[in-house]
Design an enzyme around this catalytic site. Structure first.
Site, mmCIF file in Angstrom:
data_model
loop_
_atom_site.group_PDB
_atom_site.id
_atom_site.type_symbol
_atom_site.label_atom_id
_atom_site.label_comp_id
_atom_site.label_asym_id
_atom_site.label_seq_id
_atom_site.Cartn_x
_atom_site.Cartn_y
_atom_site.Cartn_z
ATOM 1 N N ARG A 1 0.802 -1.216 0.000
ATOM 2 C CA ARG A 1 0.000 0.000 0.000
ATOM 3 C C ARG A 1 0.842 1.276 0.000
ATOM 4 N NH1 ARG A 1 -5.303 -0.605 3.276
ATOM 5 N NH2 ARG A 1 -3.886 -1.620 4.693
ATOM 6 N N HIS B 1 9.529 -23.626 6.734
ATOM 7 C CA HIS B 1 10.942 -23.290 6.530
ATOM 8 C C HIS B 1 11.883 -24.304 7.195
ATOM 9 C CE1 HIS B 1 10.769 -21.312 10.475
ATOM 10 N NE2 HIS B 1 12.085 -21.295 10.476
ATOM 11 N N ASP C 1 1.576 -22.948 16.406
ATOM 12 C CA ASP C 1 2.643 -22.171 15.744
ATOM 13 C C ASP C 1 3.750 -23.083 15.213
ATOM 14 O OD1 ASP C 1 4.113 -19.893 14.937
ATOM 15 O OD2 ASP C 1 5.219 -19.851 16.830
ATOM 16 N N HIS D 1 6.372 -27.555 11.985
ATOM 17 C CA HIS D 1 7.804 -27.883 12.041
ATOM 18 C C HIS D 1 8.078 -29.210 12.772
ATOM 19 C CE1 HIS D 1 7.973 -23.848 10.718
ATOM 20 N NE2 HIS D 1 8.152 -23.235 11.868
#
Ligand code: BG6
Length: 511
Positions: free
Chosen positions: A66, A203, A260, A265
């Site tokens: 933006r 990741h 989370d 993971h």
């Protein structure tokens, strides 16, 4: 593919399929360029890839946000991020070449005109820089905004690959907050991009040490024979962090440690440790084995006894006094979100029946450390006196994911001297001592794989759903029961997590 070689030798081993590990012509379009992830990880990764010669000369990088920026402003932002966070040394010539392909499109996600402008921008890049109509869209944005952006990509024609180029979309976790929302999220993508065009980033799979689990298990002869219930007593998977939630209250509150990092993971680590050998190192074979083993994961019958959760309270860490979770900016004083979670899982397969996998993750623990430890049974018989072996523990194989990356084997050794005293010793493999190459950052590897179109390291939707299937009953149980226990910042976690292990006659490895 080399079709002539294929035709000449139809029995060629399909595992010989080698993808050149250099990206071809393409544009990387990034949404969410003002976020922390873009600045600290993604922009530096783009530069590091360019610096290693893995991006083509015409590679172009388009930011969408933006902000009222020109191309030069965005280039400056990227430059500062690269200077501060890149892994490899800064080289002017590399930056100059990269910056020639940097563009910025200003607009909100609901702004049709801005997306039309983005479409014009990338087509112009195809003409000016030979990017071949190949576009990767990186959605480094909150998942609530995925549907709007994905629909805009469709409406503006950006998602159509009718001009012969490829389209790929990259999304970051959280992939929903439970099974239902994960499915809804996937449905929004599904209508616009085919499954093979969707790259879900976990990741951890981009970390060298995580990929090395496959090499350790399947490129060697000495480990696999003991990699089963006959020899392994239990497995501990730990992801400890010393940081608190920092400025991420908006994301973290209501999510918590289990959603989370355990759902993604840690379950990915469990899958790599527990799965069977894939028939080849290709995306389908690898994902199939992970999915098989994840579908065999079982929660303890008594969730209260087989899980623990905690919330950090004020304490001392690294010689400094830190706030408790409930005093962090943006966290309501009555939040029940856990910052520490531990869960005991079983894997119902012939290989693992009866072997508990203990997973724990927490913030504000004594140090940052991720590791996987296979703890072996004691030798069935010790022909030594009890006093000579009282300092002998259980053999262990520890995969140190980070920091201090490497592998440790712990075993008993005779203490030099006249007695037959046996004590634990460690044998170490450290990346720093064995290799001169430094490890690429996880995002470097994953970004390159997206641009190349190489999917093994990206979980597919089935894995995401299996993760939620495992975790949802725990979350439901926690939501309907007492609050998380408190643990002082800088300590090893709540007492309930130790009690959970003690009930099984075991202890956590020291942090
Ligand atoms: C992220 C989590 O996925 O991983 C963060 O959302 C966590 O809460 C981070 O801090 C840790 O990553 P790493 O690579 O430092 O272990």
């Amino acid at each position: 593919m080399d079709e002539t070689a294929e035709a000449r030798n139809p029995l060629r081993d399909p595992r010989d399929r080698r993808i050149p590990r250099v990206a071809g012509p393409c544009v990387l379009v990034m949404f969410g360029v003002t976020g922390d992830l873009a600045r600290k990880k993604l922009m530096p990764a783009v530069y590091d890839l360019a610096n290693r010669g893995l991006l083509p000369p015409g590679f172009s990088f388009v930011g969408f946000a933006r902000r009222d920026w020109e191309d030069e402003d965005f280039a400056q932002v990227t430059y500062r991020a690269v200077k501060e966070y890149a892994r490899t040394p800064f080289r002017d010539a590399v930056w100059q070449q990269l910056s020639e392909g940097v563009r910025f499109v200003s607009g909100s996600f609901s702004d049709d005109a801005a997306f039309d402008q983005l479409a014009t921008c990338v087509r112009q890049l195809d003409e000016d820089r030979g990017t071949g109509g190949n576009y990767a869209f990186y959605l480094s944005i909150p998942p609530g905004q995925f549907p709007t952006v994905v629909q805009q990509l469709k409406r503006s024609g950006l998602s159509d690959s009718d001009n012969g180029g490829w389209r790929r979309v990259v999304i970051e976790k959280p992939f929903g907050h439970d099974l239902t929302s994960a499915r809804e999220l996937n449905a929004t993508l599904d209508g616009v991009f085919p499954p093979e065009a969707v790259f879900r980033i976990d990741h951890y799979l981009g970390k060298e040490t995580v990929q090395n689990i496959l090499a350790l298990r399947f490129a060697n002869e000495m480990f696999e024979p003991v990699w089963n219930r006959d020899h392994v007593d239990h497995v501990q998977i730990t992801m400890a962090e010393d940081i608190g939630i920092g400025g991420r209250a908006g994301y973290y509150d209501g999510i918590g440690a289990a959603r989370d990092v355990i759902q993604n993971h840690l379950l990915q680590l469990l899958a790599l440790i527990a799965m069977e050998e894939p028939v080849a190192f290709d995306a389908d074979s690898l994902r199939m084995e992970k999915e098989k083993v994840l579908s065999a994961v079982r929660l303890p019958a008594d969730i209260a006894a087989g899980t623990a959760r905690g919330q950090y309270s004020a304490g001392w860490q690294g010689g400094r006094q830190v706030h408790g979770f409930l005093e962090e900016d943006g966290i309501p004083a009555d939040s029940r979100t856990e910052t520490y979670a531990a869960v005991q899982l079983g894997v119902d397969t012939r290989r693992w029946a009866g072997v508990p996998f203990y997973l724990r993750a927490g913030k504000r623990l004594p140090r940052r450390m991720t590791e996987i430890a296979l703890i072996f049974h004691r030798a069935p018989h010790l022909p030594f006196s009890a006093t000579d072996t009282e300092e002998l523990g259980q053999n262990a194989l520890v995969i140190r994911i980070q920091p201090d990356e490497g592998i440790t084997v712990r075993f008993g050794s005779k203490v030099p001297g006249t007695a037959m005293e046996v004590r634990d010793v460690n044998m170490d493999f450290a990346y720093g001592e064995s290799f001169t190459e430094s490890s690429p950052e996880a995002y470097e590897r994953l970004l390159l794989d997206v641009l190349i179109g190489d999917p093994p390291l990206f979980p597919r939707q089935a894995e995401v759903e299996l993760g939620w299937r495992i975790l949802d009953p725990v979350e439901d149980f926690w939501a309907s029961h007492t609050k998380p226990d408190q643990y002082p910042a800088g300590s090893a976690g709540p007492a309930s997590a130790d009690a959970m292990m003690a009930r099984d006659g075991r202890t956590w490895r020291r942090l």
